[in-house]
Design an enzyme around this catalytic site. Sequence first.
Site, short mmCIF file in Angstrom:
data_model
loop_
_atom_site.label_atom_id
_atom_site.label_comp_id
_atom_site.label_asym_id
_atom_site.label_seq_id
_atom_site.Cartn_x
_atom_site.Cartn_y
_atom_site.Cartn_z
N ARG A 48 46.10 32.51 35.75
CA ARG A 48 47.20 33.09 36.53
C ARG A 48 46.73 34.09 37.59
NH1 ARG A 48 49.17 31.25 32.01
NH2 ARG A 48 47.26 32.16 31.25
N THR A 49 45.87 34.99 37.19
CA THR A 49 45.53 36.08 38.12
C THR A 49 44.86 35.50 39.36
OG1 THR A 49 45.33 37.59 36.27
CG2 THR A 49 44.35 38.29 38.34
N LYS A 77 20.32 33.02 39.44
CA LYS A 77 18.91 33.20 39.82
C LYS A 77 18.46 34.62 39.55
CE LYS A 77 19.49 30.09 43.78
NZ LYS A 77 19.47 30.09 45.26
N ARG A 98 36.90 40.30 39.04
CA ARG A 98 37.13 40.36 37.59
C ARG A 98 35.79 40.29 36.90
NH1 ARG A 98 41.29 36.93 33.87
NH2 ARG A 98 42.66 38.53 34.74
N HIS A 126 43.65 46.60 34.29
CA HIS A 126 44.13 45.39 34.95
C HIS A 126 45.36 45.81 35.74
CE1 HIS A 126 44.94 41.34 35.92
NE2 HIS A 126 44.87 40.76 34.74
C1 NCD Z 1 45.24 38.97 30.66
C2 NCD Z 1 43.83 39.43 30.95
O1 NCD Z 1 43.02 38.69 31.53
O2 NCD Z 1 43.56 40.57 30.62
N1 NCD Z 1 45.58 37.79 31.33
C3 NCD Z 1 46.12 37.87 32.58
O3 NCD Z 1 45.50 38.36 33.51
N2 NCD Z 1 47.37 37.42 32.75
C4 NCD Z 1 45.63 38.98 29.25
C5 NCD Z 1 44.78 38.26 28.24
O4 NCD Z 1 43.76 37.67 28.57
O5 NCD Z 1 45.18 38.29 27.08
#
Ligand code: NCD
Length: 297
Positions: A48-49, A77, A98, A126
């Site tokens: 999703r993100t 590498k 991320r 997040h």
């Molecule tokens: C979350 C995350 O990556 O922290 N997912 C997200 O971004 N919607 C929650 C999770 O992984 O449980």
Amino acid sequence: MVSMRDFSRGDLEVLFERAREMERYTRSGLDVLRGRVMAVAFFEPSTRTRLSFETAMKRLGGEVVGFSSAEGTSVEKGETFSDTIRMLDAYADVIVVRHRLEGAARLAAEIAQSPVVNAGDGSFNHPTQAMLDLYTIWREKGRIDGLKIGIMGDLKYARTVNSLLEGLSLFDVEIALISPEFLRPRQETLDYVQSRGLRLRAYTRLEEALGELDVLYVVRIQKERFLDPLEFERVKGSYKLTAESLRGAKDDLIVLHPLPRVDELDASVDRTRHAAYFRQAAYGVPLRMALLSLVLS
Ligand code: NCD
């Protein structure tokens, strides 16, 4: 955009109003970021993100480059994180990152000239998910102040919970923390949000808090963040929301979840009037359109 702590209530209100406008353009698009480039540097899995960021950028007329795992990049590498970020900074106008390590986004922001957006670092932050969660509450309930909000699950390792608590501390809300003893939020977070006036109560069982709640936010157990597999075994399967367990909830309770779900949110909840998590995921596009337009234009 590294932490929710960098944002004021006023910032969020501007963002929400902009996201509400952007809802009109999630299909038709709005050509305000033509020629701008967003780099996604995802060293950890995401559905999703990443995809809602990419969709948002494209709907605004911008372009996307990047990677969704370190595999296939020069990291294999032996290239350092810093050098990778330096390169993306040379190519793109905004970097969305991320990483499994806490502090990675902060480091990227120190290295890069372009704005850096934290799309999740370890179990810590997040912020754009928290913005999305708050937007969903605001959008579905028409307000945030005055609500009673339950947060259930792995409150210790879920970065969305950490950022959400920080965001909620900007509002006048009451929070029920529902989790096994072992999965309570980190003390530093509790101290921070309580110093900002957030009212918290801890429960181990949903039934004790459910009847009062306007919002129930559920997170999965963050298996990959446990340092000791035996600790995971101890709490595995320790909570599960089903349609049955929602009996006794207010009629207009909404259930939120950042997704992905594993076994803590049963599919039987999908058919109840409480389920709002798929709408929540869909709001990710207008919310991130609003964010990118504010950051880049
Ligand atoms: C979350 C995350 O990556 O922290 N997912 C997200 O971004 N919607 C929650 C999770 O992984 O449980």
